[in-house]
Scaffold this active site. Structure first.
Site, short mmCIF file in Angstrom:
data_model
loop_
_atom_site.label_atom_id
_atom_site.label_comp_id
_atom_site.label_asym_id
_atom_site.label_seq_id
_atom_site.Cartn_x
_atom_site.Cartn_y
_atom_site.Cartn_z
N GLY A 21 2.11 -6.15 7.36
CA GLY A 21 1.71 -6.09 8.77
C GLY A 21 0.38 -6.79 8.96
CD GLU A 48 3.54 -10.57 3.51
OE1 GLU A 48 2.75 -11.07 4.36
OE2 GLU A 48 4.76 -10.48 3.68
CE LYS A 92 5.66 2.94 11.01
NZ LYS A 92 6.40 2.31 12.13
CB CYS A 130 3.06 -12.96 7.76
SG CYS A 130 4.43 -12.85 6.62
CD GLU A 161 -1.01 -13.53 11.47
OE1 GLU A 161 -1.62 -12.45 11.39
OE2 GLU A 161 -0.03 -13.81 10.76
CD GLU A 203 -6.47 -7.38 12.71
OE1 GLU A 203 -5.23 -7.48 12.53
OE2 GLU A 203 -7.24 -8.36 12.66
P1 ADP Z 1 2.17 -6.38 13.54
O1 ADP Z 1 1.01 -7.10 14.10
O2 ADP Z 1 3.02 -7.15 12.61
O3 ADP Z 1 2.91 -5.54 14.54
P2 ADP Z 1 1.02 -3.95 12.60
O4 ADP Z 1 0.11 -3.93 11.45
O5 ADP Z 1 0.52 -3.52 13.91
O6 ADP Z 1 1.56 -5.41 12.54
O7 ADP Z 1 2.34 -3.12 12.30
C1 ADP Z 1 3.04 -3.17 11.10
C2 ADP Z 1 3.56 -1.78 10.77
O8 ADP Z 1 2.45 -0.90 10.57
C3 ADP Z 1 4.39 -1.14 11.88
O9 ADP Z 1 5.45 -0.45 11.27
C4 ADP Z 1 3.41 -0.19 12.54
O10 ADP Z 1 4.04 0.89 13.16
C5 ADP Z 1 2.60 0.28 11.36
N1 ADP Z 1 1.25 0.79 11.67
C6 ADP Z 1 0.47 0.50 12.74
N2 ADP Z 1 -0.70 1.16 12.66
C7 ADP Z 1 -0.68 1.89 11.52
C8 ADP Z 1 -1.59 2.77 10.86
N3 ADP Z 1 -2.78 3.03 11.34
N4 ADP Z 1 -1.22 3.31 9.68
C9 ADP Z 1 -0.02 3.02 9.15
N5 ADP Z 1 0.88 2.22 9.71
C10 ADP Z 1 0.57 1.65 10.88
#
Ligand code: ADP
Length: 812
Positions: free
Chosen positions: A245, A267, A193, A301, A398, A248
């Protein structure tokens, strides 16, 4: 119109735009609308909810993609599941050919990938063309090699199965490569995804994988936002989630997958220190800062977002940095002469702005160059913040933007303390002309990657990943392969018969009339004959036998229900005391030589051997099996020898990265480790957990078997005579339901092993999210502790260590 002579005079750059024509025609060919890529074909782009992905440099929509529903995710997982057995059955060479074909095709379409990436993400074409996409190809080549070598190099391992991979928007193709290449090489199939802001290159890659005739279902893409990611995480038929990502979301994923048996690698975020000693070459440092924090607009990151400058050079460095910032060029990402492009999305731009304003409100001085940013699109200027408190927002949070804070230090020790003053641990860079100083500081910085006199170097041959709340698992190199395989025996291991927890029986301290302690359900039968046992084993904390905080003991029943002895009834306070003792001891223990740790393990073996009769009698009193008890003691002695042997042999590596670089992959201890030992084989199980952890330089809080805790408490007498420094091993006995959760949730515990029930494993994984500690749990799976494959060896050593990659360039 300017003449050549004028240009010579001003030395100004003109625009040098890369053509977007091919990328646009690729988008047009698809009607600027994409479905998912499932089972080897694109689905109907109009079959459901969709959204637009925009060009950050203009704000203009480029294409429409689907918002993946749980049904779409299900279809993708089914396709991946169906394809996996045949993909694995293809064998090493069969898979290697496909990975090689993918690498070749990425190179062939490199320019299209780079342009599309810059258009979708906003990053300068110079970066996508010269860095991201070449590295993507490199990852596929490198892992084509691992596919080829797998049978010989990982002979007793098999793929985990279907892998769900969720990636961010900052390096869309590179993150795809980091995840997809090792997964496919080791025989897994993938559902990817991509991030909602940057789905396009993953779709182009899907198309190219079809061109390469990758079998249908081996690689699938479902586009969508966090909801789609959450559906992938929740899908019961996914065997592993690999995520990059925010911390959180990583935390959510860790707790959502707790107890499901899904493997997880994360990561996550970072706030990486960029340490400048006063003997550093400041001109190189300035270029280093440019690469550390203005590369990809700081949306990295591992961005070096905290400059820690030694006092003597801080003023000069700041002056040089400001001058350099004035010359940075920001603008159209497709302009080949541009250093900085656009921020990926308005929401991210807003976040950067508000964090900087918050910092300013806290007293930080915020400096930006005098030139203005483009009006169209989403741009944020390079920003240097000074006068920040180490605990302030700008120094701790961050930002994920082109904003760097600068703080000062006086001594190397202060630099290390400041560098580690963060909950993260992804990367660090160290700048000094003294190799001794650099290599003294590098191991002390808690980070998965340390760059010496360089920054943001990556390569497929070197692992990348975090310490602490930056996540766990490595991507790249041999160390990255383990995330995608499991020992073959695990696939057929039976569930261990569930032991009902022995009912604890309290034994009031001699002379006391106290009854059952609060919360001790079931402790209603006074231990018949308990007082006739002359010695109550105590807890073992900080090298001393200590009474439990509540001053209660529990009876341990052995053969025929007779009381075999008593152990301390430890509570939460005891666990906390044990963690504190372990923390105090850990750094000193890790700093000892491996030879010294080996000596102590051999000495433990020798002293255990000297007490073999006594130990066997104790085990037999609990199990009633005299022969088995003698064999168990013998096996425990051997196991201590095994880890005495390993202590100075679990070497790191020097990776073959393609720069003029020594890339040292060092196996470091994780730190303070919890070890909840198996119920069965109470002595061997205990030693099997303790010895590898201690051999690798960790300090341990061990919770022994519920049925045979006396085996462990007897062992502390062995330790007392074997020079194990106080605090390196701590033993807390008690009711597991009371003490394990405290250990698993403790923020000063860096990792925990749990050998026990599926329910207990779930609780441990769930409780671990506070500080994202590493977990290794058994889900109630039976492990043959006597067997040399299952009961000892490299798997234990890997779980007792984390790899730090230190990059040291050489040459002028
Ligand atoms: P960033 O701050 O780098 O955007 P995120 O953690 O928000 O990091 O997003 C990284 C990835 O995780 C994206 O592909 C996002 O769509 C996906 N994502 C966001 N929320 C969730 C969730 N609750 N469960 C799984 N994937 C998620």
């Amino acid at each position: 119109m300017s003449k050549v002579a004028d240009i010579f005079e001003t030395m100004e750059y003109g625009p040098a735009p890369e053509s977007a024509e091919r990328a646009n025609s690729w988008l047009d060919d698809h009607g600027r609308a994409f479905g998912h890529y499932l089972g080897g074909a694109f689905t109907d782009p109009d079959a459901g909810e969709s959204f637009e992905t925009a060009n950050p440099a203009t704000g203009v929509a480029m294409a429409r993609v689907r918002q993946g529903s749980p049904e779409d995710v299900d279809e993708a997982v089914r396709a991946a599941r169906a394809a996996q057995p045949r993909w694995w059955a293809l064998g090493p060479h069969g898979r290697a050919r496909y990975l090689y074909a993918l690498a070749r095709r990425i190179q062939k379409h490199a320019r299209l990938f780079a342009v599309l990436e810059s258009m979708d993400n906003g990053k300068p074409i110079r970066e996508s063309r010269d860095l991201d996409i070449p590295l993507v190809a490199r990852h596929f080549y490198h892992h084509a090699g691992w596919a080829q070598l797998m049978a010989g190099e990982l002979p007793d391992y098999e793929p985990v199965g279907v892998v769900g991979q969720i990636i961010p928007w900052n390096f869309p193709m590179l993150m795809l490569a980091w995840k997809v290449a090792p997964a496919l090489a080791t025989g897994n199939t993938v559902v990817l995804k991509p991030a909602e802001f940057t789905p396009l290159t993953a779709l182009l890659f899907a198309e190219i994988s079809r061109e390469a005739e990758l079998p249908a279902g081996v690689f699938n893409v479902v586009t969508g936002d966090g909801r789609t990611g959450a559906a992938l995480v929740a899908h019961p038929s996914v065997d592993k989630i690999a995520f990059t990502g925010s911390t959180e979301v990583g935390r959510i994923i860790r707790s959502e997958t707790a107890g499901t048996g899904k493997r997880v690698s994360l990561e996550l975020g970072g706030k990486s220190p960029f340490v400048v000693f006063d003997d550093a070459d400041l001109d190189s440092v300035v270029e280093g800062v440019v690469d550390a924090i203005w590369f990809n607009q700081g949306q990295v990151c591992c961005a070096g977002s905290r400059i820690l400058a030694q006092e003597g050079i801080a003023v000069a460095l700041e002056r040089k940095l400001r001058a350099r910032m004035e010359t940075l060029r920001m603008g159209d990402p497709l302009d080949k002469a541009v250093d900085m492009g656009a921020i990926v999305a308005p929401v991210q731009l807003e976040r950067i702005r508000s964090l900087v304003e918050k910092g300013r409100g806290e007293g930080a001085e915020v400096w930006q160059p005098t030139w203005g940013v483009p009006r169209e699109g989403w741009f944020y200027p390079p920003t240097l913040c000074t006068n920040c408190a180490p605990s302030g927002t700008l120094a701790q949070v961050e930002i994920f933007g082109p904003v760097v804070v600068m703080m000062t230090f006086r001594t190397p020790a202060e630099a290390v303390a400041l560098a580690n003053d963060t909950r993260y641990g992804l990367a660090a860079s160290i700048w000094t002309e003294s190799v001794n100083l650099a290599l003294d500081v590098a191991p002390k910085v808690k980070a998965g990657t340390v760059w010496v006199n360089c920054t943001n170097f990556f390569d497929a041959a070197s692992g990348f990943g975090g310490y602490r709340e930056s996540g766990f698992g490595r991507e790249g190199g041999r160390e990255g392969l383990w995330e995608y395989v499991r020992p073959t025996w695990e696939g057929t291991a039976p569930q261990a018969p569930e032991l009902s927890a022995p009912v604890p029986e309290d034994v009031p301290p001699p002379g006391s009339a106290a009854g059952a302690p609060a919360g001790a359900g079931g402790g209603d039968t006074p231990a018949a004959g308990g007082r006739s046992v002359d010695r109550t084993a105590k807890l073992y904390i900080g090298g001393k036998q200590t009474r439990s905080d509540g001053d209660y003991s529990m009876a341990v029943r052995g053969v025929g229900g007779r009381v075999a002895g008593e152990v301390g009834w430890g509570n939460r306070k005891d666990v906390r005391n044990a963690v504190e003792a372990a923390r105090k001891a850990q750094a000193g223990w890790a700093a000892r030589t491996a030879h010294n740790r080996a000596q102590i393990l051999y000495y433990l073996a020798e002293n255990l051997d000297a007490r073999r009769k006594e130990m066997a009698a104790r085990l037999a009193s609990m199990s009633g099996d005299g022969k088995g008890a003698a064999a168990e003691v013998e096996a425990a002695v051997r196991r201590l020898f095994t880890y005495g042997a390993w202590a100075d042999k679990w070497d790191g590596r020097v990776h073959s990265t393609p720069f003029r670089n020594v890339t040292l992959a060092m196996n470091e201890p994780i730190g303070v480790m919890g070890a909840v030992c198996p119920d069965e084989l109470p002595l061997l199980g205990f030693v099997s957990c303790l010895a590898p952890l201690v051999a690798m330089g960790n300090a341990v809080v061990a919770i022994p078997s519920r049925v045979g805790p006396l085996a462990a408490t007897d062992f502390y007498q062995v330790m007392d005579t074997s020079d194990v420094p106080g605090g390196v091993v701590n033993i807390v006995t008690g009711v597991h339901d009371e003490i394990v959760p405290t250990l698993a949730a403790h923020d000063d515990v860096d990792g925990i092993w749990y050998f026990g029930s599926a329910v207990g494993s779930t609780d441990v994984e769930r409780a671990s999210t506070g500080n994202m500690k590493r977990t290794w749990v058994s889900y109630g799976r039976s492990r043959n502790w006597v067997d040399a494959h299952q009961g000892e060896g490299e798997e234990f050593l890997r779980e007792a260590t984390q790899v730090k990659n230190i990059w040291v360039p050489y040459g002028e």
